[in-house]
Enzyme design. Structure first.
Site, mmCIF file in Angstrom:
data_model
loop_
_atom_site.group_PDB
_atom_site.id
_atom_site.type_symbol
_atom_site.label_atom_id
_atom_site.label_comp_id
_atom_site.label_asym_id
_atom_site.label_seq_id
_atom_site.Cartn_x
_atom_site.Cartn_y
_atom_site.Cartn_z
ATOM 1 N N HIS A 112 43.766 17.893 11.270
ATOM 2 C CA HIS A 112 45.134 17.472 11.618
ATOM 3 C C HIS A 112 45.574 18.101 12.937
ATOM 4 O O HIS A 112 46.228 17.452 13.756
ATOM 5 C CB HIS A 112 46.126 17.908 10.530
ATOM 6 C CG HIS A 112 46.223 16.976 9.367
ATOM 7 N ND1 HIS A 112 46.561 15.648 9.500
ATOM 8 C CD2 HIS A 112 46.062 17.185 8.034
ATOM 9 C CE1 HIS A 112 46.587 15.082 8.298
ATOM 10 N NE2 HIS A 112 46.284 15.990 7.391
ATOM 11 N N HIS A 121 39.923 19.811 6.566
ATOM 12 C CA HIS A 121 40.881 18.689 6.589
ATOM 13 C C HIS A 121 42.125 19.073 7.403
ATOM 14 O O HIS A 121 42.597 18.300 8.249
ATOM 15 C CB HIS A 121 41.246 18.350 5.136
ATOM 16 C CG HIS A 121 42.305 17.312 4.958
ATOM 17 N ND1 HIS A 121 42.089 16.142 4.260
ATOM 18 C CD2 HIS A 121 43.612 17.269 5.343
ATOM 19 C CE1 HIS A 121 43.218 15.427 4.254
ATOM 20 N NE2 HIS A 121 44.154 16.098 4.893
ATOM 21 N N GLU A 122 42.643 20.287 7.168
ATOM 22 C CA GLU A 122 43.880 20.696 7.854
ATOM 23 C C GLU A 122 43.628 20.979 9.335
ATOM 24 O O GLU A 122 44.461 20.656 10.179
ATOM 25 C CB GLU A 122 44.491 21.921 7.167
ATOM 26 C CG GLU A 122 44.898 21.712 5.707
ATOM 27 C CD GLU A 122 45.814 20.521 5.470
ATOM 28 O OE1 GLU A 122 46.541 20.126 6.403
ATOM 29 O OE2 GLU A 122 45.787 19.975 4.351
ATOM 30 N N GLY A 142 47.961 21.261 0.742
ATOM 31 C CA GLY A 142 47.824 21.722 2.117
ATOM 32 C C GLY A 142 48.713 20.905 3.038
ATOM 33 O O GLY A 142 48.997 19.739 2.756
ATOM 34 N N GLN A 161 51.992 17.359 10.725
ATOM 35 C CA GLN A 161 52.468 16.387 9.723
ATOM 36 C C GLN A 161 53.988 16.428 9.562
ATOM 37 O O GLN A 161 54.579 15.503 9.012
ATOM 38 C CB GLN A 161 51.811 16.673 8.361
ATOM 39 C CG GLN A 161 50.313 16.437 8.352
ATOM 40 C CD GLN A 161 49.729 16.768 6.991
ATOM 41 O OE1 GLN A 161 49.325 17.896 6.746
ATOM 42 N NE2 GLN A 161 49.702 15.792 6.090
ATOM 43 N N CYS A 194 45.884 12.921 1.202
ATOM 44 C CA CYS A 194 46.663 13.529 2.283
ATOM 45 C C CYS A 194 48.123 13.141 2.117
ATOM 46 O O CYS A 194 48.418 11.979 1.836
ATOM 47 C CB CYS A 194 46.131 13.029 3.624
ATOM 48 S SG CYS A 194 47.000 13.721 5.041
ATOM 49 N N LEU A 195 49.017 14.108 2.297
ATOM 50 C CA LEU A 195 50.446 13.802 2.173
ATOM 51 C C LEU A 195 50.900 12.786 3.219
ATOM 52 O O LEU A 195 51.911 12.130 3.039
ATOM 53 C CB LEU A 195 51.272 15.089 2.295
ATOM 54 C CG LEU A 195 51.102 16.077 1.138
ATOM 55 C CD1 LEU A 195 51.878 17.361 1.417
ATOM 56 C CD2 LEU A 195 51.573 15.457 -0.178
HETATM 57 NI NI NI Z 1 46.199 15.797 5.281
#
Ligand code: NI
Length: 167
Positions: free
Chosen positions: A137, A133-134, A46, A51, A91-92
């Site tokens: 962000h 989670h997204e 995701g 991000q 998380c990236l």
């Molecule tokens: Ni993330």
């Protein structure tokens, strides 16, 4: 298509609240394509636009093993949530860190797809956790915000040390 640069925690740009997309136009569709390519290359499951330093409410996701089931959420909104589940998240933007986070077990979400068409989705399990989670962000939140202060301090020290070593 382009692979975009992913911001890393604790970059303050991850704290911005993303703006709604006014119109799903060519620029937004291009962003979606680039975000998908970036997510697949990472690889991740995701990615939110914030991000990649774009403060718009756009999320891409693919939970399939074959990596061929891209989901796009533009202006996503959680309409209902119930139950509780704890899942390990990563998380990236926080590479190498995985920890358990408690979230709603079941949600109903409304969004626009990549063509600007509205849809609603019932999600549970991993999908429910990913969507929450997204969307976090998009509101300037990162999953480590849910960890204990002790863990967050440890993480910050570790990242500062990595940065010193990288200089
Ligand atoms: Ni993330």
């Amino acid at each position: 298509m382009a692979i975009l640069n992913i911001l890393h925690y604790p970059d303050p740009r991850l704290r911005r609240v993303a703006q709604p997309v006014a119109q799903v136009d060519a620029a937004v569709r291009r962003l979606v394509v680039d975000m998908a390519e970036t997510m697949y290359a990472a690889p991740g499951i995701g990615l939110a636009a914030i991000q990649v330093d774009v403060a718009l409410r756009v999320v891409v996701m693919d939970l399939s093993e074959e990596r061929n089931a891209l989901k796009v959420f533009i202006n996503p909104e959680i309409l209902a949530r119930d139950g509780v589940q704890v899942m390990e998240e990563g998380c990236l933007s926080v590479p190498g860190v995985y920890d358990e986070v408690e979230r709603a077990r079941h949600i109903r979400v409304r969004a626009l797809d990549a063509d600007g068409r509205p849809f609603e989705l019932e999600a549970e399990g991993l999908l429910a956790t990913c969507v929450q989670h997204e969307i976090d962000h998009l509101d300037g939140k990162v999953f480590v915000d849910y960890l204990s202060r002790l863990k967050q301090n440890r993480l910050r020290k570790k990242l500062e040390k990595q940065e010193r070593l990288a200089m």
